[in-house]
Design a protein around this motif. Structure first.
Motif, short mmCIF file in Angstrom:
data_model
loop_
_atom_site.label_atom_id
_atom_site.label_comp_id
_atom_site.label_asym_id
_atom_site.label_seq_id
_atom_site.Cartn_x
_atom_site.Cartn_y
_atom_site.Cartn_z
N UNK A 14 21.78 36.43 26.57
CA UNK A 14 21.35 37.67 27.42
C UNK A 14 19.96 38.20 26.91
N UNK A 15 19.43 38.28 25.43
CA UNK A 15 18.43 38.75 25.64
C UNK A 15 17.66 37.08 25.52
N UNK A 16 17.78 36.31 25.28
CA UNK A 16 16.60 35.50 25.32
C UNK A 16 16.20 34.55 26.75
N UNK A 17 17.61 35.48 27.92
CA UNK A 17 17.76 35.19 29.48
C UNK A 17 16.04 36.13 29.88
N UNK A 18 16.83 37.57 29.30
CA UNK A 18 16.38 38.43 29.86
C UNK A 18 14.61 38.32 29.63
N UNK A 19 14.92 38.17 28.35
CA UNK A 19 12.90 37.80 27.92
C UNK A 19 12.08 36.88 28.25
N UNK A 20 12.70 35.88 28.02
CA UNK A 20 11.82 34.33 28.55
C UNK A 20 11.92 34.41 30.01
N UNK A 21 12.67 34.37 30.88
CA UNK A 21 12.94 33.82 32.36
C UNK A 21 12.90 35.08 33.32
N UNK A 49 5.81 32.91 24.88
CA UNK A 49 6.52 32.90 23.45
C UNK A 49 7.10 33.90 22.44
N UNK A 50 7.48 34.57 22.50
CA UNK A 50 8.73 35.37 21.70
C UNK A 50 10.10 34.27 21.95
N UNK A 51 9.90 34.37 23.44
CA UNK A 51 11.74 34.11 23.63
C UNK A 51 11.11 31.78 23.03
N UNK A 89 20.85 21.84 27.63
CA UNK A 89 20.71 21.82 29.21
C UNK A 89 22.03 23.37 29.52
N UNK A 90 23.16 23.27 28.88
CA UNK A 90 23.96 24.43 28.54
C UNK A 90 23.21 25.79 28.62
N UNK A 91 22.22 25.60 27.75
CA UNK A 91 21.51 26.74 27.46
C UNK A 91 20.43 27.37 28.08
N UNK A 92 20.00 26.87 29.02
CA UNK A 92 18.98 26.00 30.08
C UNK A 92 19.89 27.59 31.08
N UNK A 93 21.14 26.62 31.82
CA UNK A 93 21.42 27.40 32.96
C UNK A 93 22.14 28.61 32.85
N UNK A 94 23.13 28.84 31.24
CA UNK A 94 22.84 30.01 31.29
C UNK A 94 22.32 31.16 31.47
N UNK A 95 20.68 30.88 30.90
CA UNK A 95 19.94 31.73 30.64
C UNK A 95 18.94 31.87 31.45
N UNK A 96 18.90 31.30 32.43
CA UNK A 96 18.50 31.27 33.95
C UNK A 96 19.15 31.99 35.07
N UNK A 97 21.06 31.50 34.86
CA UNK A 97 21.61 32.78 35.38
C UNK A 97 21.85 33.97 35.24
N UNK A 98 21.58 34.45 34.23
CA UNK A 98 20.85 36.51 33.34
C UNK A 98 19.65 36.28 33.95
N UNK A 99 18.86 35.42 33.84
CA UNK A 99 17.57 35.97 35.04
C UNK A 99 18.08 36.41 36.55
N UNK A 100 18.38 35.30 36.85
CA UNK A 100 19.03 35.35 38.00
C UNK A 100 19.44 36.19 38.79
N UNK A 101 20.25 37.03 37.28
CA UNK A 101 21.02 38.24 38.29
C UNK A 101 20.32 39.40 37.53
#
Length: 303
Positions: free
Chosen positions: A85-92, A179-181, A195-207
């Motif tokens: 949740x945190x990394x998806x919001x921060x990085x993507x 950079x913080x991400x 791949x699982x991390x990227x997919x889940x983090x991107x979906x957090x950012x999409x939402x």
């Protein structure tokens, strides 16, 4: 005979890895060009980012679904979900939002150079937050990189809008959040899988992006010229989804060090694409500044 075949296969894989890393660098660089082209139409940063995420989401949903229920994967804990949740919001999410806002005010070439500073920010944040060593080599790299940005920035003062500083500030904020991400991803990616991390983090950012759009825009804001949808789809496929997975494959084939070095093609590709597609001036000052930035960043990457 078997050794020769094995060597040939290894060389072929390395060549493929270098090719994928190059295509990923060009794909990521093309995002700025597509965003600038979209801004020729009546659209704002939040709406454009929402379209990009909406077109990207189905691809990441497929990847995420393929990981559901797999017994060979480590089950996710509450700590993992919080990190995603945190990394998806921060990085993507935040990083992309700041970048899209900044591109409303500055050239694609300057934007890519500022984004390319993220390794220097990782070094600084790691020294401040994690207490990692910070010596003469890091100082020299920072001086070269930011001197290069200064050269390009002051060259563009004469040709850019009065909001140049504002745009550069937003893109710098994008680079800082990214950079913080990166600092926070290391342990999480190892535990969850790339791949699982990227997919889940991107979906957090999409939402998060879609929710922001729904809270700040009426539904009819999506009634846009067809050109905007075309550019958003191209951005989702060729500057988001494909580069993400090509980068992951390249890292597996040739390693992260070689992949990051090839990533230095990004600012150069953006400068030339911006000149060709957007008519942005390619001056000697820009070339000199870009060279300083890349020398500074590459000195850290080579280390």
């Amino acid at each position: 005979m078997a050794t020769t075949t094995s060597t040939a296969l290894s060389n072929r894989n390395r060549l493929l890895g270098f090719g994928l890393a190059t295509l990923a660098a060009i794909g990521f660089s093309g995002k700025a060009i597509l965003v600038k082209l979209a801004y020729y139409q009546p659209i704002d940063a939040v709406t454009l980012l929402a379209l990009r995420m909406l077109f990207s989401a189905p691809f990441f949903l497929i990847v995420a679904w393929r990981h559901v229920g797999r017994k060979d994967l480590t089950p996710l804990t509450g700590r993992d979900y919080l990190a995603l949740l945190i990394l998806g919001l921060l990085g993507y999410y935040l990083s992309s939002l700041f970048d899209f806002i900044g591109l409303q005010y500055i050239s694609a070439g300057l934007e890519r150079l500022i984004l390319f500073l993220y390794p220097t920010m990782v070094v600084v944040l790691s020294a401040v937050v994690l207490g990692k060593p910070f010596g003469r080599k890091e100082i020299v790299a920072l001086l070269l990189s930011y001197a290069g940005i200064g050269v390009v920035f002051f060259d563009e003062i004469t040709i850019q809008s009065a909001h140049l500083l504002l745009g550069a500030g937003f893109v710098f904020a994008s680079t800082l959040t990214y950079a913080a991400y990166l600092i926070g991803t290391g342990e999480t990616v190892v535990r969850i899988g790339a791949s699982r991390f990227t997919a889940y983090a991107m979906l957090v950012a999409c939402l998060a992006t879609v929710l922001q759009f729904l809270f700040t825009h009426p539904p009819q804001a999506l009634l846009l010229p067809m050109r905007v949808y075309q550019l958003s789809l191209l951005m989702a496929i060729f500057s988001t989804v494909l580069p993400v997975f090509m980068l992951s494959a390249a890292i597996k084939m040739i390693g992260s060090s070689h992949t990051s070095l090839i990533g230095s093609l990004g600012p150069v590709a953006t400068l030339f694409m911006a000149s060709y597609f957007l008519g942005e001036e390619l001056s000697l000052a820009q070339i000199g500044g870009a060279t300083l930035v890349m020398v500074g960043v590459l000195s850290l990457s080579l280390k």
